[in-house]
Each structure stands twice: as C-alpha cells, then as structure tokens.
Scaffold this motif. Structure first.
Motif, PDB file in Angstrom:
ATOM      1  N   PRO A   1       4.180  -1.002   3.472  1.00  0.00           N
ATOM      2  CA  PRO A   1       4.096   0.312   2.836  1.00  0.00           C
ATOM      3  C   PRO A   1       5.192   0.488   1.791  1.00  0.00           C
ATOM      4  CG  PRO A   1       5.170   0.504   4.958  1.00  0.00           C
ATOM      5  CD  PRO A   1       4.793  -0.943   4.808  1.00  0.00           C
ATOM      6  N   TYR A   2       4.908   1.284   0.772  1.00  0.00           N
ATOM      7  CA  TYR A   2       5.937   1.645  -0.212  1.00  0.00           C
ATOM      8  C   TYR A   2       5.864   3.147  -0.450  1.00  0.00           C
ATOM      9  CZ  TYR A   2       2.268   1.829  -3.846  1.00  0.00           C
ATOM     10  OH  TYR A   2       1.151   2.148  -4.588  1.00  0.00           O
ATOM     11  N   ASP A   3       7.016   3.738  -0.795  1.00  0.00           N
ATOM     12  CA  ASP A   3       7.078   5.170  -1.079  1.00  0.00           C
ATOM     13  C   ASP A   3       6.470   5.437  -2.446  1.00  0.00           C
ATOM     14  OD1 ASP A   3       8.337   5.805   1.327  1.00  0.00           O
ATOM     15  OD2 ASP A   3      10.314   5.339   0.499  1.00  0.00           O
ATOM     16  N   ASP A   4       5.511   6.351  -2.504  1.00  0.00           N
ATOM     17  CA  ASP A   4       4.792   6.611  -3.746  1.00  0.00           C
ATOM     18  C   ASP A   4       5.038   8.009  -4.280  1.00  0.00           C
ATOM     19  OD1 ASP A   4       3.399   7.241  -1.330  1.00  0.00           O
ATOM     20  OD2 ASP A   4       1.626   7.741  -2.485  1.00  0.00           O
ATOM     21  N   GLY A   5       6.131   8.635  -3.851  1.00  0.00           N
ATOM     22  CA  GLY A   5       6.490   9.943  -4.391  1.00  0.00           C
ATOM     23  C   GLY A   5       7.448   9.806  -5.565  1.00  0.00           C
ATOM     24  N   GLY A   6       7.893  10.915  -6.098  1.00  0.00           N
ATOM     25  CA  GLY A   6       8.871  10.904  -7.165  1.00  0.00           C
ATOM     26  C   GLY A   6       8.248  10.798  -8.543  1.00  0.00           C
ATOM     27  N   ALA A   7       9.121  10.746  -9.561  1.00  0.00           N
ATOM     28  CA  ALA A   7       8.655  10.726 -10.948  1.00  0.00           C
ATOM     29  C   ALA A   7       7.889   9.458 -11.279  1.00  0.00           C
ATOM     30  CB  ALA A   7       9.852  10.895 -11.891  1.00  0.00           C
ATOM     31  N   ASP A   8       8.280   8.353 -10.664  1.00  0.00           N
ATOM     32  CA  ASP A   8       7.591   7.077 -10.891  1.00  0.00           C
ATOM     33  C   ASP A   8       7.028   6.604  -9.561  1.00  0.00           C
ATOM     34  OD1 ASP A   8       6.666   4.577 -11.523  1.00  0.00           O
ATOM     35  OD2 ASP A   8       8.530   3.860 -12.426  1.00  0.00           O
ATOM     36  N   PRO A   9       5.761   6.907  -9.287  1.00  0.00           N
ATOM     37  CA  PRO A   9       5.198   6.602  -7.958  1.00  0.00           C
ATOM     38  C   PRO A   9       5.005   5.120  -7.670  1.00  0.00           C
ATOM     39  CG  PRO A   9       3.501   7.466  -9.419  1.00  0.00           C
ATOM     40  CD  PRO A   9       4.810   7.625 -10.140  1.00  0.00           C
ATOM     41  N   VAL A  10       5.186   4.257  -8.665  1.00  0.00           N
ATOM     42  CA  VAL A  10       5.012   2.820  -8.424  1.00  0.00           C
ATOM     43  C   VAL A  10       6.337   2.069  -8.491  1.00  0.00           C
ATOM     44  CG1 VAL A  10       2.658   2.871  -9.293  1.00  0.00           C
ATOM     45  CG2 VAL A  10       4.515   2.265 -10.851  1.00  0.00           C
ATOM     46  N   ALA A  11       7.438   2.781  -8.686  1.00  0.00           N
ATOM     47  CA  ALA A  11       8.728   2.109  -8.864  1.00  0.00           C
ATOM     48  C   ALA A  11       9.082   1.244  -7.658  1.00  0.00           C
ATOM     49  CB  ALA A  11       9.826   3.136  -9.131  1.00  0.00           C
ATOM     50  N   GLU A  12       8.906   1.796  -6.442  1.00  0.00           N
ATOM     51  CA  GLU A  12       9.272   0.999  -5.262  1.00  0.00           C
ATOM     52  C   GLU A  12       8.323  -0.173  -5.069  1.00  0.00           C
ATOM     53  OE1 GLU A  12      10.961   1.505  -0.800  1.00  0.00           O
ATOM     54  OE2 GLU A  12       9.145   2.643  -1.249  1.00  0.00           O
ATOM     55  N   ALA A  13       7.048   0.016  -5.397  1.00  0.00           N
ATOM     56  CA  ALA A  13       6.096  -1.094  -5.283  1.00  0.00           C
ATOM     57  C   ALA A  13       6.504  -2.242  -6.201  1.00  0.00           C
ATOM     58  CB  ALA A  13       4.691  -0.620  -5.618  1.00  0.00           C
ATOM     59  N   VAL A  14       6.890  -1.922  -7.416  1.00  0.00           N
ATOM     60  CA  VAL A  14       7.335  -2.956  -8.361  1.00  0.00           C
ATOM     61  C   VAL A  14       8.600  -3.624  -7.842  1.00  0.00           C
ATOM     62  CG1 VAL A  14       8.229  -3.350 -10.682  1.00  0.00           C
ATOM     63  CG2 VAL A  14       6.225  -1.883 -10.349  1.00  0.00           C
ATOM     64  N   ARG A  15       9.515  -2.822  -7.298  1.00  0.00           N
ATOM     65  CA  ARG A  15      10.756  -3.400  -6.769  1.00  0.00           C
ATOM     66  C   ARG A  15      10.471  -4.379  -5.638  1.00  0.00           C
ATOM     67  NH1 ARG A  15      13.652  -3.003  -2.517  1.00  0.00           N
ATOM     68  NH2 ARG A  15      12.462  -1.240  -1.658  1.00  0.00           N
ATOM     69  N   ILE A  16       9.594  -3.985  -4.719  1.00  0.00           N
ATOM     70  CA  ILE A  16       9.267  -4.863  -3.590  1.00  0.00           C
ATOM     71  C   ILE A  16       8.553  -6.122  -4.084  1.00  0.00           C
ATOM     72  CG2 ILE A  16       7.871  -5.082  -1.498  1.00  0.00           C
ATOM     73  CD1 ILE A  16       8.362  -2.084  -1.020  1.00  0.00           C
TER      74      ILE A  16
ATOM     75  N   VAL B   1       0.850  -1.200   0.000  1.00  0.00           N
ATOM     76  CA  VAL B   1       0.000   0.000   0.000  1.00  0.00           C
ATOM     77  C   VAL B   1       0.877   1.239   0.000  1.00  0.00           C
ATOM     78  CG1 VAL B   1      -1.833  -1.220   1.219  1.00  0.00           C
ATOM     79  CG2 VAL B   1      -0.184   0.105   2.523  1.00  0.00           C
ATOM     80  N   PRO B   2       0.409   2.329  -0.634  1.00  0.00           N
ATOM     81  CA  PRO B   2       1.202   3.566  -0.623  1.00  0.00           C
ATOM     82  C   PRO B   2       1.376   4.094   0.795  1.00  0.00           C
ATOM     83  CG  PRO B   2      -0.992   3.932  -1.571  1.00  0.00           C
ATOM     84  CD  PRO B   2      -0.838   2.461  -1.399  1.00  0.00           C
ATOM     85  N   ARG B   3       2.595   4.502   1.106  1.00  0.00           N
ATOM     86  CA  ARG B   3       2.880   4.972   2.467  1.00  0.00           C
ATOM     87  C   ARG B   3       1.989   6.145   2.858  1.00  0.00           C
ATOM     88  NH1 ARG B   3       7.156   3.527   5.339  1.00  0.00           N
ATOM     89  NH2 ARG B   3       8.284   2.825   3.469  1.00  0.00           N
ATOM     90  N   SER B   4       1.633   6.962   1.881  1.00  0.00           N
ATOM     91  CA  SER B   4       0.793   8.124   2.175  1.00  0.00           C
ATOM     92  C   SER B   4      -0.602   7.740   2.645  1.00  0.00           C
ATOM     93  CB  SER B   4       0.687   9.021   0.937  1.00  0.00           C
ATOM     94  OG  SER B   4       0.084   8.306  -0.140  1.00  0.00           O
ATOM     95  N   ARG B   5      -1.024   6.499   2.360  1.00  0.00           N
ATOM     96  CA  ARG B   5      -2.370   6.068   2.749  1.00  0.00           C
ATOM     97  C   ARG B   5      -2.314   4.835   3.658  1.00  0.00           C
ATOM     98  NH1 ARG B   5      -6.326   6.181  -2.390  1.00  0.00           N
ATOM     99  NH2 ARG B   5      -7.838   6.184  -0.663  1.00  0.00           N
ATOM    100  N   TYR B   6      -1.133   4.585   4.224  1.00  0.00           N
ATOM    101  CA  TYR B   6      -0.955   3.380   5.025  1.00  0.00           C
ATOM    102  C   TYR B   6      -1.928   3.293   6.205  1.00  0.00           C
ATOM    103  CZ  TYR B   6       1.142  -0.080   8.119  1.00  0.00           C
ATOM    104  OH  TYR B   6       1.325  -1.149   8.949  1.00  0.00           O
ATOM    105  N   PRO B   7      -2.107   4.353   7.021  1.00  0.00           N
ATOM    106  CA  PRO B   7      -3.026   4.214   8.173  1.00  0.00           C
ATOM    107  C   PRO B   7      -4.440   3.823   7.755  1.00  0.00           C
ATOM    108  CG  PRO B   7      -1.674   6.183   8.401  1.00  0.00           C
ATOM    109  CD  PRO B   7      -1.450   5.678   7.005  1.00  0.00           C
ATOM    110  N   GLU B   8      -4.914   4.395   6.662  1.00  0.00           N
ATOM    111  CA  GLU B   8      -6.265   4.077   6.199  1.00  0.00           C
ATOM    112  C   GLU B   8      -6.378   2.603   5.830  1.00  0.00           C
ATOM    113  OE1 GLU B   8      -9.289   5.196   2.490  1.00  0.00           O
ATOM    114  OE2 GLU B   8      -7.262   6.061   2.577  1.00  0.00           O
TER     115      GLU B   8
END
Length: 529
Positions: free
Chosen positions: A437-452, A336-343
């Motif tokens: 959680p994954y970091d969803d900022g930056g130019a590619d907001p899904v890059a870390e999700a794909v990496r994980i 899940v995106p870190r920005s929405r992790y608590p939800e």
C-alpha cells in the motif's frame, strides 16, 4: 553459495553437416530413455553426442554429459555433451579465424541479411516445436510459451533485420579540424551467454544483431535448456553461415566464466542474475572486453487511485506470474493506494487462486513448475522469510495439492508488505508477489508510490495503471527504470531494452542494441581545396 538464511544468493551419433545441417541421430531416441519410464507425453527422449563448433558437428573434448530433466515429471527428457574449456578454445579459435578472414564480416550487408532471414524463416516454421521443447525443459506453460518463448523470439529476429537494413554504417561530418568519416564496424568475436528462462528470446537478442553486424559468435546455452540450442544450431547450419561464424555450447558456470574471460573474445553479451553479471564484468575486465549485461529486476506495477480495478488486475496478473514467476521483467511489486487496499487485496488474491497450475504441456495450464528443485526451495525459503518478516499470505504459500511430482510452488501473494522487507527488495525468481500500500493523500497523490517504486537496487521494468494516460506518462518519467508501460505491459523490439542501476549495462533491441555489436572508427579526410 547462500546468504546465511539458506536462500541461494543467485541464481545416436551427430554427423558432420550435410546439406540440411541436421545432426544424424539427433532425432528422438526412445531407446535411450531411462528404464524407469517414458518422458512426458509429447516429448520424446532426445540424445546428442556431438557439439556444434564453428558450424560443424564435432566430438567433445571430454566425456561429461548434461542430463536434461523435466521439471514436471522429474524424469530425463534428453542428454547432451557438456562442453569443456578445450571445446571453448576450439570454438573461440574458429570464431577468431572466421572473423579475421573477413568471409562473413566483410561480405555485403545484403548477403548477411539474406542468411539471417533464412534463419528467421526456419525458426518461424518450427516455432511450435521450439515452444514445446522449451516448455518440457523449463516448465513454461506451453500455451503462453508459444508467444513468450517462440513468437517473441521471432519478433526479435524480424526487428533486428529491419534495424540492420536502415542503420547508418558510415557518415561524413564537418569536424572541428576538417571533414571526417565516421564508420561503424563489427566488434569481432562475441561470447553470448543466455539463461534458461527465455533461452531463444535472449539468444535472438544477441545472435540477430551480432550476426547482422558481421560478428562471429560463441553461444553458451544453459545446462537446463540445451535441447532448443541444438534446434537453433541445426537451422543456422541450414541457412548457410560460413564455417567458424557460430558455435553453440551447453555448459555450466565454470565453463561460462572461462569463455567470457577468454583473451580472444572481443565482446560479451550476458543475461542472468546480478551476482553472475558482476562476476562476468570482473572476469571480462582483465582483457578490457566490452560487456552488455541484462540482469535482474524487482519491477513495480503502480495502480493510481483513478484506475479501473478490473482493467488493472486483469492487465497485471499475467505479467506478475509470467513464466511461473521466473522473469526478470515480472511485475513482482504491486503498489496500490492505501484507500483502496482491501479491494485490491481481495481482487489479486482471487486472481492468484484462479490460476490453473499443472503440467506445462497441458493447454489449460497457466502456471507450471519451476525449472529446478533448487528454484522451488528458493521460493519456499522466501515464503517462510516473508511470514517471519510479518507479511500476510493472501494466496498460496506452499506446494499445490494434486501434483505428486514436479518442482511446483503455488502462485503466492503477500499482503501487508513494507518495501524494507527482503521479499520486497530481493529478486525471488519464483511465483511470489508482494502487494504494497502507498499513501495517496496530499497535494501529490502519487509521490509515495513513485518513491517506493524507485526505492530499489533494480531498475529494469515497470508499469502504471490509470484513467488518465498523461498522468501515467508523468509517472513513467519519474520512475527510474529502463522500460515502462502505461495501462499495458510491453517490450518493443524496435526500442531499446535494458536496465538502470543493478539491472544492467548497455541495451538490447532497436538501433541502440544493434550498436552494441559495432565499434566506432573515425577517418580524418583532407580539407577540400
């Protein structure tokens, strides 16, 4: 075998066939039930005394038996013979004779299709019986089991029939040196080894294409779930398979190893753990026996920042805890995106706590017991390990209250999980899910999700949840896994299924899976004058 932490390293008389092929005395035998009480309601105690070898009900070579125990009541629900090496020799010899004689392999495809269609139709007529018997053996909630254990298996039989009818068995090509005829011929004698979690689904995935291709099969069923194997043997006998084409043997790992290493076996198809798959490959390699391996998974469900939370949580929850967490394709890592992790932590916690736990034969049950005490202890050991690693238990985490018997574990959700933790990397095969959680900022907001998602020794399944289908497809292309779903979870029996990396070798389903039971032959033709 353990890894040093205490966590296992995975993982009445039957007569000769009469017209209908029903084994005499295999009907419910409450007189043979244990004296300390009856089995669970609706599941009569059933006892078999013979083995199905080459289409005939035969006395076993030894006197060892398998007690089939309800994971809910912890009481026996049946008893069957334990096949021995000598029984394997007889089954393989019968398969070898039948294949070499060509009565099945050499008969027209239309005849094989007709026989397999009768098996499929008989399975359909008894689908609810199959579902109930499987639920009583492995704890699958019956309501879900009708679909997962029976109707899904029926879909496999249907799809294989379609593939077989349309498959190109011969084609002419213009070769570099002249015309050639390329043929696909049956692989020979197949050893099919199936697990206890989806026994008829995996049996259909092997039997349907193997039989349609013209192979003879020795089906080795799990000692935890042999009773539905007897039902399958009955309907196969009724369908009119020639003698020798099919044997069904319940046995443990030692006998399984003997079967897959048998010199007269031409092809092995195995579903199970990675550790067992490696052993199967090692043993089969002694005779260069061809193998198909469908193994474990640690699949990731990736929720993108634009996903609708209601849709994502409702769509993922059933497939995270499916079959009580005992599914290789289960979505056991939820990213899940870190920005929405608590939800999402709150939503998935509520979803886990809302699952109804109880008797698998109760229509209201959504999560039943694990198949065996060893599996319960495995899950509890991993829960203890997750706490030790620093993850937070958001839901569950122990044995449910109100279940005085049975091998139950609460639907458990871990939060604050790092992908380097063992609970995120190892296949638990229980109702234990990780929220990462994954970091969803930056130019590619899904890059870390794909990496994980890709940071795993497994690559079997996965899903992505997003408001933009094309973005979801882009993520699907970047995740190295054999099957992937966008805003859903699905397996299509007309498309190839299998794993990348340690999740397996080869494919099941579709033309690709059918081809696993065929050998290629090239016939060189004279040049045209």
């Amino acid at each position: 075998m353990t890894d040093g932490t205490g966590i296992p390293a995975h993982g009445s008389q039957d007569a000769q066939p009469r017209g209908a092929g029903q084994p005499e005395g295999a009907a419910p035998n409450n007189g043979g039930a244990p004296a300390d009480g009856a089995p669970p309601a609706g599941i009569p105690y059933t006892e078999h005394h013979r083995l199905h070898i080459g289409g005939r009900w035969s006395d076993p070579a030894g006197d060892a038996v398998i007690e089939v125990v309800s994971p809910h009541s912890e009481r026996p629900v049946g008893r069957v013979p334990h096949a021995s090496r000598e029984d394997v020799d007889r089954a393989v010899a019968a398969a070898r004779r039948s294949f070499d004689a060509g009565e099945w392999a050499g008969c027209p495809l239309e005849e094989r299709i007709a026989v397999v269609t009768r098996i499929k139709d008989a399975f359909a007529a008894r689908s609810e019986e199959f579902a109930k018997v499987i639920s009583a053996q492995n704890g699958t909630p019956y309501t879900a089991g009708v679909m997962v254990q029976s109707l899904a298996a029926l879909m496999v039989w249907d799809a294989a029939l379609k593939v077989a009818a349309d498959f190109p068995y011969e084609e002419r090509r213009d070769g570099a040196l002249g015309p050639v005829l390329v043929r696909r011929e049956p692989a020979g004698v197949v050893a099919a080894v199936v697990p206890w979690n989806v026994p008829q689904f995996t049996a259909a995935a092997k039997l349907a294409p193997a039989l349609l291709a013209g192979c003879s099969v020795v089906l080795k069923v799990s000692p935890e779930t042999p009773l539905d194997g007897y039902l399958l043997a009955e309907i196969a006998a009724e369908a009119g398979l020639p003698e020798g084409v099919l044997s069904v043997l319940p046995a443990d790992r030692e006998v399984s190893e003997y079967l897959v290493g048998h010199p007269e076996v031409d092809k092995v198809s195995f579903t199970g753990s990675v550790a067992a798959g490696r052993r199967v490959m090692e043993v089969a390699s002694r005779h260069l026996t061809r193998v198909t391996l469908e193994l474990g998974g640690k699949s990731a469900a990736v929720i993108l920042p634009d996903a609708d939370p209601d849709t994502a949580v409702a769509g993922i929850t059933p497939f995270a805890w499916m079959i009580n967490g005992q599914a290789c394709v289960a979505q056991t890592r939820i990213l899940v995106p870190r920005s929405r992790y608590p939800e999402y932590a709150d939503r998935f916690s509520a979803a886990a706590q809302g699952l109804t736990v109880g008797d698998p034969l109760d229509p209201a049950t959504e999560l039943g017991p694990l198949v065996a005490e060893r599996q319960r202890q495995r899950s509890l050991d991993y829960i203890a390990l997750g706490r030790k690693e620093g993850a937070t238990v958001l839901a569950g985490g122990g044995r449910p209250e109100g279940q005085p018997t049975g091998w139950y574990v609460e639907p458990t959700l871990f939060g604050d999980v790092d992908n380097g933790m063992r609970i995120a990397r190892e296949e638990i095969f229980g109702p234990v899910i990780c929220l990462l959680p994954y970091d969803d900022g930056g130019a590619d907001p899904v890059a870390e999700a794909v990496r994980i998602a890709n940071d795993s020794e497994y690559g079997l399944s996965g899903s992505v949840w997003t408001a933009d289908t094309e973005r979801g497809v882009d993520v699907a292309r970047r995740v190295r896994t054999g099957t992937y779903s966008v805003n859903t979870f699905s397996l299509d029996m007309l498309a190839p299924f299998g794993g990348f990396k340690n999740s397996g070798i080869g494919r099941e389903f579709g033309p690709e899976g059918y081809a696993e039971y065929l050998e290629h032959k090239t016939i060189h033709l004279p040049a045209q004058g």
